[in-house]
Design an enzyme around this catalytic site. Structure first.
Site, mmCIF file in Angstrom:
data_model
loop_
_atom_site.group_PDB
_atom_site.id
_atom_site.type_symbol
_atom_site.label_atom_id
_atom_site.label_comp_id
_atom_site.label_asym_id
_atom_site.label_seq_id
_atom_site.Cartn_x
_atom_site.Cartn_y
_atom_site.Cartn_z
ATOM 1 N N PRO A 170 4.852 -4.895 -0.944
ATOM 2 C CA PRO A 170 4.747 -3.745 -1.837
ATOM 3 C C PRO A 170 4.541 -4.169 -3.291
ATOM 4 O O PRO A 170 5.191 -5.105 -3.758
ATOM 5 C CB PRO A 170 6.101 -3.056 -1.670
ATOM 6 C CG PRO A 170 7.036 -4.153 -1.268
ATOM 7 C CD PRO A 170 6.235 -5.157 -0.512
ATOM 8 N N TYR A 181 -10.391 5.461 -10.799
ATOM 9 C CA TYR A 181 -10.105 6.109 -9.506
ATOM 10 C C TYR A 181 -9.842 7.612 -9.629
ATOM 11 O O TYR A 181 -9.306 8.201 -8.695
ATOM 12 C CB TYR A 181 -8.842 5.528 -8.856
ATOM 13 C CG TYR A 181 -8.661 4.043 -8.900
ATOM 14 C CD1 TYR A 181 -9.515 3.196 -8.202
ATOM 15 C CD2 TYR A 181 -7.604 3.473 -9.603
ATOM 16 C CE1 TYR A 181 -9.310 1.825 -8.214
ATOM 17 C CE2 TYR A 181 -7.389 2.099 -9.609
ATOM 18 C CZ TYR A 181 -8.254 1.290 -8.920
ATOM 19 O OH TYR A 181 -8.040 -0.065 -8.918
ATOM 20 N N ARG A 228 2.909 -1.478 -5.974
ATOM 21 C CA ARG A 228 3.037 -0.197 -6.660
ATOM 22 C C ARG A 228 4.407 0.449 -6.440
ATOM 23 O O ARG A 228 5.018 0.940 -7.389
ATOM 24 C CB ARG A 228 1.943 0.732 -6.107
ATOM 25 C CG ARG A 228 1.742 2.008 -6.883
ATOM 26 C CD ARG A 228 0.835 2.961 -6.089
ATOM 27 N NE ARG A 228 -0.395 2.338 -5.653
ATOM 28 C CZ ARG A 228 -1.519 2.293 -6.352
ATOM 29 N NH1 ARG A 228 -1.572 2.849 -7.535
ATOM 30 N NH2 ARG A 228 -2.599 1.713 -5.872
ATOM 31 N N CYS A 241 -14.723 4.223 -27.088
ATOM 32 C CA CYS A 241 -16.026 4.825 -27.330
ATOM 33 C C CYS A 241 -16.705 5.119 -25.992
ATOM 34 O O CYS A 241 -17.718 4.516 -25.653
ATOM 35 C CB CYS A 241 -16.824 3.831 -28.157
ATOM 36 S SG CYS A 241 -18.055 4.644 -29.114
ATOM 37 N N GLU A 242 -16.101 5.990 -25.211
ATOM 38 C CA GLU A 242 -16.571 6.350 -23.859
ATOM 39 C C GLU A 242 -16.142 7.781 -23.604
ATOM 40 O O GLU A 242 -14.941 8.073 -23.689
ATOM 41 C CB GLU A 242 -15.846 5.512 -22.788
ATOM 42 C CG GLU A 242 -16.112 4.062 -22.756
ATOM 43 C CD GLU A 242 -17.355 3.686 -21.974
ATOM 44 O OE1 GLU A 242 -17.800 4.478 -21.113
ATOM 45 O OE2 GLU A 242 -17.883 2.601 -22.238
ATOM 46 N N GLY A 280 0.769 -1.248 0.000
ATOM 47 C CA GLY A 280 0.000 0.000 0.000
ATOM 48 C C GLY A 280 0.790 1.282 0.000
ATOM 49 O O GLY A 280 0.210 2.375 -0.023
#
Ligand code: PLP
Ligand code: LYS
EC number: 4.1.1.20
Length: 432
Positions: free
Chosen positions: A290, A333, A292, A360-361, A247
């Site tokens: 860990p 996020y 990230r 397509c968003e 985290g």
């Protein structure tokens, strides 16, 4: 844009690991994930050193969910880390890469029967048991196979970490782990009197992801060590290992101010020692996971700019040849990123643009309102810090193939994941 790891600018052009980003985009096409291998290895070594792996026998388990191609398993194995996997697929990958199975921690809040069998057959080091259903299955399968499986219990420590709601995990209202308020953990421990094929060696908790405040870990350490003491006193079970999860937050933009790995590790170890001394227990082995913070800053993505739509007095949309399919984090996020143009690194960033993906968003926006140099179609745009949860969360939405991944180090580039082809994408479909 902040330059990470082995990035440098030479004659206006961005280089990573001694390789020009312009050359990489020509050689491999775009979108392209680029991995700075030196930085990954340096981060691993920082953890091994400052988490006192050699001095105290503590463990650092890389959280594979962040990024787990075969090549990454090889790096993690060579750097002597453990590996946290959360599915049969991740376990299969690790096994294919010949990652030592005794160094695997198998997580997951709903491991299927097949996954549990697979883990036991392959001989994974630790099952991080999330619930009674899983505990019963492990005991049953181990009994049939006459094996004893080492386990941790995952607990929900009841801690609110300050991060995005979707990536919090330690609060009471969580799908993960045994709760403390309703004695779920004690029910599980009491089962162990009858279960002879599992051995409880530790407890695990994970409070969330992209956390900067060490105070949240302080609370976690306090909860965990008090549990070690309680379990010792109540059941005469001495827990040897305490896994505090992962985290640790990283830099994405100037708003993020992460602690260096060294400071973070030192703070955790000091806290754990203090708490253990205060409550009168021996310090267990500490484990962290860990993901990230090992790989995020080591990854970047190269894109080619296509259409540029300037809506006067409103906004300029710069569209790239990737988007939410290779980086879902901004849409999921509201994650923020930095970007630049790899062959104009010394130009002044005088324009304000919004970088849009090709899906397509309307929500497929990578970066809203960023400053950038003068740009034109065919320029190569880079977004940094995409190494974690980019490739691993990539999708084929709109039937867009997943990009290739190339690792760079010491002036050399190697392809570690091929670009998906249209044919690869329809390979699993039946043609009627
Ligand atoms: C159990 C567990 N361990 C480790 C991690 C890795 O977290 P991070 O990538 O934020 O370090 C996660 C993801 O949040 C997780 O759920
Ligand atoms: N995938 C998330 C983090 C969740 C990690 C798993 N518990 C992210 O990109 O930030």
């Amino acid at each position: 844009m902040k330059l990470h790891g082995s990035m440098y600018v030479k004659e206006d052009t961005l280089h990573i690991g001694g390789v020009s980003c312009v050359e990489l985009s020509k050689k491999y096409s775009t979108p392209l994930y680029v991995l700075d291998e030196k930085l990954v290895r340096e981060n691993c070594r920082e953890y091994i050193k400052h988490f006192k792996v050699n001095e105290n026998n503590n463990k650092v388990a890389y959280a594979g969910k962040a990024f787990l191609p075969l090549y990454m398993c090889k790096i993690i194995s060579e750097e002597n880390l453990y590996l946290d996997v959360v599915s049969g697929g991740e376990l299969y990958t690790a096994n294919k890469a010949k990652f030592p199975m005794e160094r695997i921690l198998f997580h997951g809040n709903n491991k299927t029967l097949d996954e549990i069998k697979m883990g036991i057959e392959l001989g994974v080091g630790i099952f991080v048991v999330d619930n009674l259903y899983e505990l019963e299955l492990i005991e049953k399968i181990c009994k049939e196979k006459n094996k004893v499986q080492k386990i941790y219990f995952r607990i929900t420590p009841g801690i609110e970490a300050h991060t995005h709601d979707y990536i919090k995990t330690g609060q009471v209202d969580s799908k993960f782990g045994f709760g403390l308020i309703n004695k779920e953990l004690y029910n599980a421990i009491e089962k162990l009197y009858r279960y002879k094929n599992v051995e409880l060696v530790g407890l695990h908790a994970h409070i969330g992801s992209q956390i900067f405040d060490v105070k949240a870990y302080m609370e976690e350490v306090e909860v965990m060590m008090k549990l070690v003491k309680e379990i010792q006193e109540k059941y005469n079970i001495y827990l040897k290992e305490i896994d505090l999860g992962g985290g640790i937050g990283v830099y994405y933009t100037k708003e993020d101010n992460p602690k260096p790995i060294k400071e973070f590790c030192e703070a955790i170890i000091k806290m754990a020692q203090k708490v253990c001394e205060r409550i009168g227990i021996n310090l267990p082995k500490l484990v962290i996971e860990p993901g990230r913070s090992i790989v995020a800053n080591a990854g970047s993505t190269l894109y080619t700019i296509g259409s540029i739509k300037d809506i006067k007095d409103v906004r300029t949309y710069v569209s790239i040849d990737g988007g939410m399919t290779d980086n879902i984090r901004p849409s999921l996020y509201h994650a923020r990123y930095e970007c630049s143009i790899v062959n104009k690194m010394n130009d002044k960033e005088l324009n304000k643009v919004t970088v849009a993906g090709k899906c397509c968003e309307s929500g497929d926006i990578l970066i809203t309102n960023t400053k950038i140099m003068d740009i034109k179609s065919d320029d190569i745009l880079i977004t940094t810090s995409t190494g974690a949860y980019g490739y691993s969360m990539a999708s084929n939405y709109n039937k867009i193939p997943k990009p290739a991944v190339v690792s760079v180090m010491n002036g050399k580039d190697i392809l570690i994941c091929k670009r998906q082809s249209y044919e690869d994408m329809i390979n699993l479909e039946l043609n009627f």
